[in-house]
Scaffold this active site. Structure first.
Site, mmCIF file in Angstrom:
data_model
loop_
_atom_site.group_PDB
_atom_site.id
_atom_site.type_symbol
_atom_site.label_atom_id
_atom_site.label_comp_id
_atom_site.label_asym_id
_atom_site.label_seq_id
_atom_site.Cartn_x
_atom_site.Cartn_y
_atom_site.Cartn_z
ATOM 1 N N ASP A 19 0.743 -1.161 0.139
ATOM 2 C CA ASP A 19 -0.033 -0.013 -0.078
ATOM 3 C C ASP A 19 0.892 1.214 -0.153
ATOM 4 O O ASP A 19 0.621 2.429 -0.463
ATOM 5 C CB ASP A 19 -0.963 -0.122 1.196
ATOM 6 N N CYS A 243 -3.123 5.566 -2.199
ATOM 7 C CA CYS A 243 -3.768 4.858 -3.025
ATOM 8 C C CYS A 243 -3.878 5.786 -4.361
ATOM 9 O O CYS A 243 -4.250 7.002 -4.447
ATOM 10 C CB CYS A 243 -5.284 4.639 -2.572
HETATM 11 P P1 HMG Z 1 -9.040 -3.542 -16.713
HETATM 12 O O1 HMG Z 1 -8.376 -2.657 -17.999
HETATM 13 O O2 HMG Z 1 -10.528 -3.388 -16.913
HETATM 14 O O3 HMG Z 1 -8.768 -5.024 -16.962
HETATM 15 O O4 HMG Z 1 -8.276 -3.492 -15.445
HETATM 16 P P2 HMG Z 1 -8.675 -5.891 -18.388
HETATM 17 O O5 HMG Z 1 -9.105 -7.429 -17.905
HETATM 18 O O6 HMG Z 1 -9.615 -5.421 -19.544
HETATM 19 O O7 HMG Z 1 -7.198 -5.722 -18.568
HETATM 20 C C1 HMG Z 1 -6.461 -4.972 -19.494
HETATM 21 C C2 HMG Z 1 -4.990 -5.165 -19.475
HETATM 22 O O8 HMG Z 1 -4.313 -5.493 -18.100
HETATM 23 C C3 HMG Z 1 -4.777 -6.564 -20.172
HETATM 24 O O9 HMG Z 1 -3.493 -6.099 -20.980
HETATM 25 C C4 HMG Z 1 -4.635 -7.532 -19.113
HETATM 26 O O10 HMG Z 1 -3.597 -8.479 -19.324
HETATM 27 C C5 HMG Z 1 -3.799 -6.903 -18.175
HETATM 28 P P3 HMG Z 1 -3.125 -5.848 -22.241
HETATM 29 O O11 HMG Z 1 -4.002 -7.036 -23.156
HETATM 30 O O12 HMG Z 1 -3.823 -4.679 -22.510
HETATM 31 O O13 HMG Z 1 -1.614 -5.910 -22.465
HETATM 32 N N1 HMG Z 1 -4.238 -7.160 -16.729
HETATM 33 C C6 HMG Z 1 -3.429 -7.625 -15.850
HETATM 34 N N2 HMG Z 1 -2.126 -7.522 -15.890
HETATM 35 C C7 HMG Z 1 -1.357 -7.913 -14.717
HETATM 36 N N3 HMG Z 1 -1.912 -8.458 -13.453
HETATM 37 C C8 HMG Z 1 -3.467 -8.479 -13.685
HETATM 38 C C9 HMG Z 1 -4.087 -8.141 -14.847
HETATM 39 N N4 HMG Z 1 -5.402 -7.819 -14.850
HETATM 40 C C10 HMG Z 1 -5.569 -7.531 -16.219
HETATM 41 N N5 HMG Z 1 -3.793 -8.964 -12.505
HETATM 42 C C11 HMG Z 1 -7.721 -4.506 -13.081
HETATM 43 C C12 HMG Z 1 -8.735 -4.174 -14.278
HETATM 44 C C13 HMG Z 1 -8.242 -4.826 -11.953
HETATM 45 C C14 HMG Z 1 -6.668 -5.097 -14.101
HETATM 46 C C15 HMG Z 1 -7.078 -2.742 -13.347
HETATM 47 O O14 HMG Z 1 -8.307 -1.913 -12.777
HETATM 48 C C16 HMG Z 1 -6.195 -2.772 -12.000
HETATM 49 O O15 HMG Z 1 -5.110 -3.497 -12.048
HETATM 50 N N6 HMG Z 1 -6.490 -1.811 -11.062
HETATM 51 C C17 HMG Z 1 -5.327 -1.459 -10.203
HETATM 52 C C18 HMG Z 1 -6.168 -1.577 -8.839
HETATM 53 C C19 HMG Z 1 -5.139 -1.085 -7.706
HETATM 54 O O16 HMG Z 1 -3.945 -1.734 -7.768
HETATM 55 N N7 HMG Z 1 -5.346 -0.211 -6.735
HETATM 56 C C20 HMG Z 1 -4.750 0.117 -5.711
HETATM 57 C C21 HMG Z 1 -4.641 -0.916 -4.790
HETATM 58 S S1 HMG Z 1 -6.246 -1.143 -3.859
HETATM 59 C C22 HMG Z 1 -5.914 0.113 -2.308
HETATM 60 O O17 HMG Z 1 -4.806 0.595 -2.316
HETATM 61 C C23 HMG Z 1 -7.065 -0.062 -1.234
HETATM 62 C C24 HMG Z 1 -6.601 -0.960 0.150
HETATM 63 O O18 HMG Z 1 -5.349 -0.364 0.298
HETATM 64 C C25 HMG Z 1 -7.690 -0.821 1.071
HETATM 65 C C26 HMG Z 1 -8.044 0.971 1.184
HETATM 66 O O19 HMG Z 1 -7.311 1.606 1.603
HETATM 67 O O20 HMG Z 1 -9.121 1.055 0.747
HETATM 68 C C27 HMG Z 1 -6.386 -2.333 -0.376
HETATM 69 MG MG MG Z 2 -5.103 1.443 1.634
#
Ligand code: HMG
Ligand code: MG
Length: 306
Positions: A19, A243
């Site tokens: 995070d 985030c």
């Molecule tokens: P999308 O664009 O809707 O997904 O993203 P997609 O399925 O259409 O895939 C698009 C591209 O991403 C494709 O690649 C996939 O292969 C690739 P391309 O064909 O364009 O070359 N892809 C991936 N690559 C690696 N690993 C994967 C993956 N999935 C798809 N797992 C997706 C949807 C969820 C992937 C995207 O929105 C994403 O990665 N979001 C990042 C979210 C994130 O990390 N946010 C921060 C963390 S959450 C947080 O901090 C909160 C928390 O701390 C609690 C709090 O404080 O609230 C937990």
């Molecule tokens: Mg967080």
């Protein structure tokens, strides 16, 4: 609620490597992330959120997930967790032999769209096979409920929505629920109300708090949770983080500050505060700044004068 519910032992999950570092604009070498994990486990952390298996286009800072996981010298008794938004992420987590996967649903539609590009309902359907596969492989499934205390896009989030998301996550096989104040806006009374809703469904031992400290309320909110007997919290060494999809949100509450509070209350954590301060100073040095932890800075200053 009476103070007799206070726990005698608290488990802290250090989410700094994930995070915290996910939000850095400057590149952080994988070797520094690995060193940070080593220092955290040496300081006594038994749960460490190491990295994310998310899209490298969305969160470039976590693109070295496989390298970091492969580089860690694992210590017995430490649980290493990783974020997995979908099956592609799960496959990475499985290959890396993570102990636990973290799925993350929002209690706000607007945030869900911006963070993971789908609705809350769609996200939970994407997590269903992840939870099933993880459990089939003996990995623990933890879920974070983002924006449980407020959303950067829609503002207020209702208690009913938080409760519904918690229930839906449990329905798909989640074993542990973390209530997250993503933007650090919550205050103690509201935190207690949200936690009370979650506790209708989640056993006390499997409920945790994840508080960003944007408005300086995190320690107070943790204290409010302690009064309810909640004994697991996420925290981030050196107060790292934020985030990428919650602009302006600062890092999680600093692990050092939480440990100081807990030890001051006579609550055990198994963590050596001095070693933890060193870990926070190490990664803050890599980032070229001071730790975002009052306790850390106070102890570092005291060391210099003594
Ligand atoms: P999308 O664009 O809707 O997904 O993203 P997609 O399925 O259409 O895939 C698009 C591209 O991403 C494709 O690649 C996939 O292969 C690739 P391309 O064909 O364009 O070359 N892809 C991936 N690559 C690696 N690993 C994967 C993956 N999935 C798809 N797992 C997706 C949807 C969820 C992937 C995207 O929105 C994403 O990665 N979001 C990042 C979210 C994130 O990390 N946010 C921060 C963390 S959450 C947080 O901090 C909160 C928390 O701390 C609690 C709090 O404080 O609230 C937990
Ligand atoms: Mg967080």
């Amino acid at each position: 609620m009476s103070l007799t519910a206070f726990p005698t032992h608290v488990t802290l999950v250090d989410v700094g490597p994930r995070d915290g570092l996910q939000n850095e604009s400057q590149p952080v070498p994988a070797a520094a992330k690995i060193e940070l994990v080593h220092r955290l486990q040496a300081a006594g952390l038994r749960q460490i959120e190491v990295t994310s298996y998310v899209s490298p286009k969305w969160v470039p800072q976590m693109a070295d997930n496989a390298e970091v996981m492969a580089g860690i010298q694992r210590q017995a008794g430490v649980r290493y967790s990783v974020l997995t938004p979908n099956m592609k992420g799960f496959e990475g987590a499985l290959a890396a032999q993570a102990d636990e996967v973290v799925i993350f649903a929002a209690a706000s539609e607007a945030f869900s769209q911006r963070n993971i590009n789908c609705s809350i309902a769609e996200s939970i359907e994407r997590f269903r096979p992840v939870a099933e596969a993880a459990r089939a492989h003996g990995m623990k499934v933890r879920a974070a409920v983002s924006c449980a205390l407020g959303c950067p896009y829609q503002g207020e989030v209702s208690l009913d929505t938080v409760e519904e998301v918690v229930q839906r996550l449990l329905d798909i096989g989640t074993q542990h629920v973390g209530v997250a104040d993503t933007i650090g806006v919550g205050t103690a009374g509201r935190v207690k109300a949200v936690m009370a809703r979650a506790l209708k469904h989640v056993p006390l031992a499997e409920l945790s708090g994840h508080f960003h400290d944007t408005y300086g309320q995190a320690l107070t909110n943790i204290y409010a949770c302690l009064e309810m007997g909640i004994h697991t919290f996420d925290a981030s060494v050196g107060g790292l983080g934020g985030c990428p999809y919650a602009k302006g949100a600062t890092g999680n509450v600093a692990t050092e500050d939480v440990v100081y509070l807990l030890h001051g209350q006579g609550i055990q954590t198994g963590i050596d505060l001095d070693a933890l301060v060193d870990a926070g100073a190490y990664i803050s040095g890599v980032l070229g700044r001071k730790p975002v932890s009052r306790v850390s800075n106070a102890l570092l200053a005291k060391r210099q004068t003594s």
